[in-house]
Scaffold this active site. Structure first.
Site, PDB file in Angstrom:
ATOM      1  N   LYS A   1      -7.223   3.814   2.202  1.00 57.78           N
ATOM      2  CA  LYS A   1      -7.122   4.941   3.144  1.00 57.78           C
ATOM      3  C   LYS A   1      -6.809   6.207   2.368  1.00 57.78           C
ATOM      4  O   LYS A   1      -5.984   6.189   1.456  1.00 57.78           O
ATOM      5  CB  LYS A   1      -6.037   4.679   4.197  1.00 57.78           C
ATOM      6  CG  LYS A   1      -5.926   5.830   5.213  1.00 57.78           C
ATOM      7  CD  LYS A   1      -5.055   5.476   6.393  1.00 57.78           C
ATOM      8  CE  LYS A   1      -3.596   5.589   6.147  1.00 57.78           C
ATOM      9  NZ  LYS A   1      -3.122   6.929   5.709  1.00 57.78           N
TER      10      LYS A   1
ATOM     11  N   GLU B   1      -6.523  10.739   2.850  1.00 57.84           N
ATOM     12  CA  GLU B   1      -6.315  11.813   3.828  1.00 57.84           C
ATOM     13  C   GLU B   1      -7.254  12.983   3.596  1.00 57.84           C
ATOM     14  O   GLU B   1      -7.467  13.404   2.455  1.00 57.84           O
ATOM     15  CB  GLU B   1      -4.862  12.315   3.750  1.00 57.84           C
ATOM     16  CG  GLU B   1      -3.841  11.245   4.098  1.00 57.84           C
ATOM     17  CD  GLU B   1      -2.407  11.765   4.079  1.00 57.84           C
ATOM     18  OE1 GLU B   1      -2.198  12.992   3.961  1.00 57.84           O
ATOM     19  OE2 GLU B   1      -1.484  10.929   4.180  1.00 57.84           O
TER      20      GLU B   1
ATOM     21  N   ASP C   1       1.653   5.131   2.514  1.00 56.80           N
ATOM     22  CA  ASP C   1       2.553   5.866   1.618  1.00 56.80           C
ATOM     23  C   ASP C   1       3.799   6.324   2.387  1.00 56.80           C
ATOM     24  O   ASP C   1       4.732   6.883   1.805  1.00 56.80           O
ATOM     25  CB  ASP C   1       1.841   7.021   0.893  1.00 56.80           C
ATOM     26  CG  ASP C   1       1.253   8.054   1.835  1.00 56.80           C
ATOM     27  OD1 ASP C   1       1.400   7.924   3.070  1.00 56.80           O
ATOM     28  OD2 ASP C   1       0.633   9.032   1.330  1.00 56.80           O
ATOM     29  N   SER C   2       3.844   6.020   3.694  1.00 56.53           N
ATOM     30  CA  SER C   2       5.082   6.186   4.457  1.00 56.53           C
ATOM     31  C   SER C   2       6.213   5.388   3.824  1.00 56.53           C
ATOM     32  O   SER C   2       7.388   5.629   4.114  1.00 56.53           O
ATOM     33  CB  SER C   2       4.882   5.737   5.909  1.00 56.53           C
ATOM     34  OG  SER C   2       4.376   4.422   5.958  1.00 56.53           O
TER      35      SER C   2
ATOM     36  N   GLU D   1      -3.926  11.109  13.392  1.00 57.72           N
ATOM     37  CA  GLU D   1      -2.469  11.185  13.582  1.00 57.72           C
ATOM     38  C   GLU D   1      -2.074  12.482  14.290  1.00 57.72           C
ATOM     39  O   GLU D   1      -2.495  13.578  13.874  1.00 57.72           O
ATOM     40  CB  GLU D   1      -1.765  11.098  12.208  1.00 57.72           C
ATOM     41  CG  GLU D   1      -0.252  11.177  12.309  1.00 57.72           C
ATOM     42  CD  GLU D   1       0.468  10.778  11.026  1.00 57.72           C
ATOM     43  OE1 GLU D   1      -0.185  10.319  10.074  1.00 57.72           O
ATOM     44  OE2 GLU D   1       1.709  10.930  11.007  1.00 57.72           O
TER      45      GLU D   1
ATOM     46  N   ASP E   1      -2.990   2.541   1.082  1.00 60.66           N
ATOM     47  CA  ASP E   1      -3.070   4.004   1.060  1.00 60.66           C
ATOM     48  C   ASP E   1      -3.273   4.500  -0.362  1.00 60.66           C
ATOM     49  O   ASP E   1      -2.660   3.970  -1.301  1.00 60.66           O
ATOM     50  CB  ASP E   1      -1.731   4.579   1.554  1.00 60.66           C
ATOM     51  CG  ASP E   1      -1.883   5.471   2.770  1.00 60.66           C
ATOM     52  OD1 ASP E   1      -3.021   5.845   3.115  1.00 60.66           O
ATOM     53  OD2 ASP E   1      -0.844   5.781   3.383  1.00 60.66           O
TER      54      ASP E   1
HETATM   55  O1  KIV Z   1       1.444   6.091   5.490  1.00 58.96           O
HETATM   56  C1  KIV Z   1       1.353   5.643   6.644  1.00 58.96           C
HETATM   57  O2  KIV Z   1       2.153   4.830   7.099  1.00 58.96           O
HETATM   58  C2  KIV Z   1       0.258   6.117   7.468  1.00 58.96           C
HETATM   59  C3  KIV Z   1       0.307   5.781   8.922  1.00 58.96           C
HETATM   60  C4  KIV Z   1       1.249   6.691   9.594  1.00 58.96           C
HETATM   61  C5  KIV Z   1      -1.032   5.805   9.551  1.00 58.96           C
HETATM   62  O3  KIV Z   1      -0.606   6.788   6.997  1.00 58.96           O
END
Ligand code: KIV
Length: 273
Positions: A122, A124, A54-55, A191, A93
């Site tokens: 993924k 959090e 989600d970056s 992280e 994500d």
């Molecule tokens: O969203 C993302 O790119 C991430 C990485 C920084 C691990 O979660």
């Protein structure tokens, strides 16, 4: 008949294969990715795992945080990346609030794994998130957990800061790491935590631990693709390195990253806390 393409093809990177890499002490190279062309470059460079993070809200959309990213947007980018990959494992994500309860998490899994080609999701956090992890894993949706600096918690954390510096915070993080593994997570991203704490978590858990700003003691490393190519606007994070500088091109930069991770040369002392 000899088939050169088949002979040189990589073996698919599976969850058991990543587990075996941890067991054999082979470092795992992971990068974020947001489109099919870069995905093909990651594939050619031998990257083990691609993450549609989600970056993308920050590095692709130019937003100040990851919070506005939607499931639709992650789905769009996941499907694009999947088209560029062959053997590389694809993680998608789960964006903010898309796993707020089991019903939403299941919908997201159906979309990203069932329709878009992700092999893992993924999410959090620890605590209540463990119930979501257990539910997804029971329904054959593999999960990578994410602890330490969790960008979706930016308001509570008060910014993008290193986590787990104080002894009680370090113990809480270790307990969360044990809990997400117990809930069924197949991998953990850590992280921005001090390197000694990350090494302790890595030695404690059976599942692969992938660090970003977590030091060289992890089982593997992940970076944001645009950070490691030096094209993210603004100051590069301390834990990243510009692999494009002096590499002569994108594909050489990606190969240099994979080689440096596998050879234990990245991250160096100056990239850790
Ligand atoms: O969203 C993302 O790119 C991430 C990485 C920084 C691990 O979660």
């Amino acid at each position: 008949m000899y088939n050169e393409a088949a002979a040189t093809a990589r073996k698919p990177v599976t969850i058991p294969a990543l587990q075996a890499m941890k067991a054999h002490g082979e470092k795992i190279a992971m990068l974020t990715c947001y489109d099919a062309s870069f995905a093909a470059q990651l594939e050619a460079a031998g990257v083990d795992v691609a993450l549609v993070g989600d970056s993308l809200g920050m590095v692709v959309q130019g937003r100040r945080s990851t919070l506005p990213v939607t499931l639709e947007e992650i789905a769009y980018h996941t499907a694009a990346v999947a088209r560029g990959l062959e053997a590389t494992l694809l993680i998608a994500d789960l964006p903010y609030m898309s796993y707020r309860d089991v019903a939403h998490a299941r919908e997201a899994a159906a979309r990203l794994i069932g329709q878009c080609g992700a092999g893992m999701l993924k999410l959090e956090g620890g605590g209540w998130v463990c119930g979501i992890i257990a539910d997804l894993v029971a329904r054959e949706a593999p999960v990578c957990a994410h602890l330490g600096l969790t960008p979706q918690a930016v308001h509570r954390l008060g910014g993008y800061r290193v986590q787990g510096r104080e002894p009680d915070a370090a113990e809480r993080l270790l307990a969360d790491a044990r809990a997400v593994q117990e809930a069924g997570a197949a991998m953990l991203v850590l992280e921005a935590v001090p390197a000694p704490l990350a090494a302790r978590v890595t030695a404690t858990l059976n599942i692969p631990v992938i660090g970003i700003g977590a030091g060289a003691g992890c089982d593997g490393q992940v970076l944001v693709l645009y950070d490691m190519l030096g094209i993210t606007p603004g100051k590069r994070p301390k834990f990243s390195r510009d692999f494009l500088a002096g590499a002569g091109g994108v594909s050489a930069a990606l190969k240099a990253y994979v080689d440096a991770v596998r050879g234990g040369r990245f991250p160096a002392a100056e990239h850790q806390y």
